[in-house]
Design a protein around this motif. Structure first.
Motif, PDB file in Angstrom:
ATOM      1  N   SER A 153       2.751  11.272 -18.868  1.00 25.46           N
ATOM      2  CA  SER A 153       3.662  10.123 -18.778  1.00 25.46           C
ATOM      3  C   SER A 153       4.298  10.030 -17.395  1.00 25.46           C
ATOM      4  CB  SER A 153       4.735  10.214 -19.868  1.00 25.46           C
ATOM      5  OG  SER A 153       5.449  11.421 -19.792  1.00 25.46           O
ATOM      6  N   THR A 154       4.533  11.175 -16.767  1.00 26.23           N
ATOM      7  CA  THR A 154       5.052  11.159 -15.399  1.00 26.23           C
ATOM      8  C   THR A 154       4.046  10.555 -14.439  1.00 26.23           C
ATOM      9  OG1 THR A 154       6.405  13.132 -15.792  1.00 26.23           O
ATOM     10  CG2 THR A 154       5.903  12.602 -13.507  1.00 26.23           C
ATOM     11  N   LEU A 155       2.803  11.018 -14.514  1.00 25.96           N
ATOM     12  CA  LEU A 155       1.767  10.517 -13.617  1.00 25.96           C
ATOM     13  C   LEU A 155       1.562   9.017 -13.772  1.00 25.96           C
ATOM     14  CD1 LEU A 155      -0.929  13.348 -13.868  1.00 25.96           C
ATOM     15  CD2 LEU A 155       0.283  12.643 -11.810  1.00 25.96           C
ATOM     16  N   VAL A 156       1.421   8.554 -15.005  1.00 23.74           N
ATOM     17  CA  VAL A 156       1.151   7.129 -15.250  1.00 23.74           C
ATOM     18  C   VAL A 156       2.327   6.277 -14.786  1.00 23.74           C
ATOM     19  CG1 VAL A 156       0.774   5.391 -17.037  1.00 23.74           C
ATOM     20  CG2 VAL A 156      -0.460   7.562 -17.141  1.00 23.74           C
ATOM     21  N   THR A 157       3.545   6.685 -15.145  1.00 24.29           N
ATOM     22  CA  THR A 157       4.728   5.904 -14.772  1.00 24.29           C
ATOM     23  C   THR A 157       4.901   5.857 -13.264  1.00 24.29           C
ATOM     24  OG1 THR A 157       5.808   6.578 -16.833  1.00 24.29           O
ATOM     25  CG2 THR A 157       7.200   5.644 -15.113  1.00 24.29           C
ATOM     26  N   THR A 158       4.711   6.992 -12.603  1.00 20.89           N
ATOM     27  CA  THR A 158       4.908   7.031 -11.146  1.00 20.89           C
ATOM     28  C   THR A 158       3.911   6.140 -10.438  1.00 20.89           C
ATOM     29  OG1 THR A 158       5.643   9.317 -11.361  1.00 20.89           O
ATOM     30  CG2 THR A 158       5.106   8.558  -9.159  1.00 20.89           C
ATOM     31  N   ILE A 159       2.662   6.239 -10.817  1.00 20.36           N
ATOM     32  CA  ILE A 159       1.622   5.457 -10.137  1.00 20.36           C
ATOM     33  C   ILE A 159       1.785   3.966 -10.404  1.00 20.36           C
ATOM     34  CG2 ILE A 159      -0.859   5.030 -10.046  1.00 20.36           C
ATOM     35  CD1 ILE A 159      -1.250   8.033 -10.607  1.00 20.36           C
ATOM     36  N   VAL A 160       1.994   3.595 -11.675  1.00 17.53           N
ATOM     37  CA  VAL A 160       2.107   2.179 -12.028  1.00 17.53           C
ATOM     38  C   VAL A 160       3.370   1.568 -11.440  1.00 17.53           C
ATOM     39  CG1 VAL A 160       2.391   0.550 -13.932  1.00 17.53           C
ATOM     40  CG2 VAL A 160       0.717   2.395 -14.117  1.00 17.53           C
ATOM     41  N   CYS A 161       4.510   2.226 -11.626  1.00 15.95           N
ATOM     42  CA  CYS A 161       5.774   1.663 -11.132  1.00 15.95           C
ATOM     43  C   CYS A 161       5.863   1.707  -9.610  1.00 15.95           C
ATOM     44  CB  CYS A 161       6.951   2.413 -11.749  1.00 15.95           C
ATOM     45  SG  CYS A 161       7.120   2.142 -13.525  1.00 15.95           S
ATOM     46  N   GLY A 162       5.275   2.751  -9.001  1.00 18.46           N
ATOM     47  CA  GLY A 162       5.266   2.806  -7.548  1.00 18.46           C
ATOM     48  C   GLY A 162       4.478   1.669  -6.942  1.00 18.46           C
TER      49      GLY A 162
ATOM     50  N   GLU B 111       0.825  -1.204   0.000  1.00 19.48           N
ATOM     51  CA  GLU B 111       0.000   0.000   0.000  1.00 19.48           C
ATOM     52  C   GLU B 111       0.859   1.254   0.000  1.00 19.48           C
ATOM     53  OE1 GLU B 111      -4.132  -1.469   2.100  1.00 19.48           O
ATOM     54  OE2 GLU B 111      -2.844  -0.055   3.150  1.00 19.48           O
ATOM     55  N   ARG B 112       1.993   1.186   0.668  1.00 17.95           N
ATOM     56  CA  ARG B 112       2.906   2.331   0.694  1.00 17.95           C
ATOM     57  C   ARG B 112       3.405   2.647  -0.712  1.00 17.95           C
ATOM     58  NH1 ARG B 112       6.195   4.772   4.764  1.00 17.95           N
ATOM     59  NH2 ARG B 112       8.140   5.602   3.897  1.00 17.95           N
ATOM     60  N   GLY B 113       3.710   1.599  -1.481  1.00 21.36           N
ATOM     61  CA  GLY B 113       4.158   1.807  -2.851  1.00 21.36           C
ATOM     62  C   GLY B 113       3.106   2.500  -3.695  1.00 21.36           C
ATOM     63  N   LYS B 114       1.850   2.077  -3.562  1.00 24.37           N
ATOM     64  CA  LYS B 114       0.765   2.714  -4.314  1.00 24.37           C
ATOM     65  C   LYS B 114       0.573   4.175  -3.886  1.00 24.37           C
ATOM     66  CE  LYS B 114      -1.896  -1.605  -4.783  1.00 24.37           C
ATOM     67  NZ  LYS B 114      -3.154  -2.294  -4.399  1.00 24.37           N
ATOM     68  N   ALA B 115       0.563   4.391  -2.572  1.00 27.31           N
ATOM     69  CA  ALA B 115       0.295   5.737  -2.063  1.00 27.31           C
ATOM     70  C   ALA B 115       1.409   6.710  -2.438  1.00 27.31           C
ATOM     71  CB  ALA B 115       0.127   5.687  -0.545  1.00 27.31           C
ATOM     72  N   PHE B 116       2.656   6.296  -2.220  1.00 28.67           N
ATOM     73  CA  PHE B 116       3.759   7.187  -2.555  1.00 28.67           C
ATOM     74  C   PHE B 116       3.917   7.336  -4.065  1.00 28.67           C
ATOM     75  CE2 PHE B 116       4.922   6.839   1.863  1.00 28.67           C
ATOM     76  CZ  PHE B 116       5.502   8.065   2.123  1.00 28.67           C
ATOM     77  N   GLY B 117       3.492   6.321  -4.815  1.00 32.63           N
ATOM     78  CA  GLY B 117       3.487   6.476  -6.262  1.00 32.63           C
ATOM     79  C   GLY B 117       2.538   7.579  -6.696  1.00 32.63           C
TER      80      GLY B 117
END
Length: 507
Positions: A323-332, A146-152
């Motif tokens: 592209s920043t938003l999508v990459t950050t959320i998905v990869c996070g 969950e931390r990965g998703k939230a911080f992403g």
């Protein structure tokens, strides 16, 4: 499945992690942080209109940006510790309310002095709001997945904030006038304030006394560094510039020595000596130096060479934002919990550097689709990889009473990097223009020659920015540890690969 991923022995800590309000808290924090991020750039495209309306000089224009950056960068460490002492909810609400009031005053400013005062107040309250937001994240989300998703999600907001500020600033200036670049903050503040009052809970506070000598050394040192580099944009030959930078360096050196001796240090050494957290702070320093300054030069190129309007220039940045938003959320959410920071941060810095090298192909007659779209998307993907990992890493593994100061250190690195990078890149651009005109013109240059010289200065900036980020990629690859971050309550040395922690810290 937060309760399944935490070890049963975590007990109460797991229950806190499973708080059903945590996703609403995430939405509130994203809204507040977006407001702060937008204000770093939202006024850039509105400066000509504000100058015409209020009648200030070209020399005064930089103070619209500097007045915000000085208190923001100078007060971050103090405000980070203050949020630990008074409670993150209280710090969040005070910072949010103060920022909104300052924005309303700035929007209604009848003269330059009022606008500058309002911008300085915005920066001061942003220095309280920013670390409070990140500290709330660090203490609310303790389950690794969950931390990965939230911080992403928050990382995406932070990374995209500058580009969104340019887009919003251009749209508001074109559709209404520059004052709406200030008034728009009231909308974000109102939503975040209501959400904060409803969903945020009071948290435990630190009982350590404030380190007054540390506060004085840190704030004055940061002020001199940020002001010195801001002053350097007008030329490096001024004695005041080097005097401020030297004094700032000495004060920060004295601060670092004092922190090893103070009974209750403002920035406990344990926060920064961890390799992963130190790598995260170094990452945002490089990102601030190599990325945020170049946004200005991209806008200059679009408006002065390609002839884009403020709205068109802002819209042209959308590929980077998305592209920043999508990459950050998905990869996070997907990659970071499994891989940790080491593969993601250096890779993200390197991808961004390659995007900047690609951007050096621009010419006077370039088209958006052929010369800008691809590099802008690559840069966004690279920044998404960086922020998906750096934000989480920079606040990971700290004691609950240190969450605010750890968050402030992350933001301070970004601010110092931005001040250094903007001053350095401005100097490089000015030198490149002069050099090109000296070597390629005889007498008064034609409009085409002036545009060609400007494009040469922009490509010079992009090459240097790429070099800065590539250097950051090499350093962080050596500094960061391999593998996922340890779960809350575990040290990096004791964490077993793939095993969750058994001593979850209470939020």
């Amino acid at each position: 499945m937060a309760t399944q991923s935490a070890a049963p022995a975590a007990g109460a800590g797991s229950e806190v992690t499973a708080d059903p309000k945590r996703w609403w808290i995430l939405a509130v924090i994203c809204c507040a942080y977006l407001m702060v991020g937008l204000d770093l750039t939202v006024m850039n495209l509105a400066l000509p209109d504000a100058q015409q309306d209020l009648g200030f000089t070209d020399g005064d224009r930089q103070w619209i940006v500097t007045a915000y950056a000085l208190p923001y960068g100078s007060l971050l460490l103090f405000c980070g510790r203050l949020s630990d002492m008074i409670g993150r909810k209280r710090a969040f609400l005070i910072g949010l309310t103060g920022f909104a009031v300052a924005s309303a005053v700035g929007g209604a400013a009848p003269n330059f002095e009022t606008l500058i005062t309002a911008r300085a107040a915005q920066g001061a309250f942003a220095a309280l709001l920013s670390p409070a937001c990140l500290a709330l994240m660090a203490t609310t989300f303790t389950d690794p997945k969950e931390r990965g998703k939230a911080f992403g999600a928050v990382g995406g907001v932070i990374a995209a904030g500058g580009g969104l500020g340019l887009l919003l600033g251009g749209a508001l200036t074109s559709a209404f006038d520059w004052r709406w670049c200030m008034y728009v903050n009231l909308v974000f503040a109102a939503v975040a304030l209501v959400g904060g009052l409803v969903w945020l809970s009071r948290q435990s506070t630190s009982r350590s006394p404030m380190d007054i000598p540390g506060v004085l050394l840190a704030c004055s040192g940061m002020f001199c560094i940020v002001y010195g580099f801001s002053n350097a944009e007008e030329g490096w030959g001024q004695t005041a510039t080097w005097g401020l930078l030297t004094l700032g360096g000495l004060l920060l050196f004295a601060f670092s020595l004092w922190q090893t001796r103070a009974a209750h240090p403002l920035l406990p050494p344990r926060v920064v000596i961890d390799r992963n957290r130190g790598g995260a702070y170094l990452t945002v320093l490089f990102v601030g130096a190599g990325f945020f300054g170049l946004l200005l030069f991209l806008i200059y190129y679009m408006q002065t060479v390609l002839g884009y309007s403020p709205l068109t220039s802002g819209t042209a940045m959308l590929p980077t934002v998305l592209s920043t938003l999508v990459t950050t959320i998905v990869c996070g959410a997907k990659l970071f919990p499994r891989l940790g920071p080491r593969p993601m941060i250096p890779s993200g810095l390197l991808v961004t550097a390659l995007g900047l090298v690609w951007l050096t192909r621009i010419e006077v007659d370039s088209t958006y689709a052929a010369s800008l779209l691809g590099p802008l998307m690559a840069i966004g993907i690279g920044m998404g990889l960086v922020y998906a990992a750096a934000l989480n890493t920079g606040t990971s593994g700290v004691r609950p009473e240190d969450s605010g100061i750890a968050s402030a250190t992350f933001s301070a690195g970004q601010q110092i990097g931005g001040a250094v990078g903007t001053a350095l890149l401005n100097t490089l651009a000015a030198t490149a223009v002069t050099s090109w005109l000296t070597d390629n013109t005889d007498g008064r240059p034609t409009p085409l020659e002036l545009q060609t010289a400007a494009v040469h200065s922009y490509t010079t900036v992009f090459w240097w920015s790429a070099a800065i980020l590539a250097g950051g990629a090499v350093l962080t690859a050596f500094l960061l540890r391999s593998g996922p971050l340890p779960a809350p309550g575990q040290s990096a040395e004791d964490a077993a690969p793939g095993q969750p922690g058994t001593q979850a810290q209470p939020a």
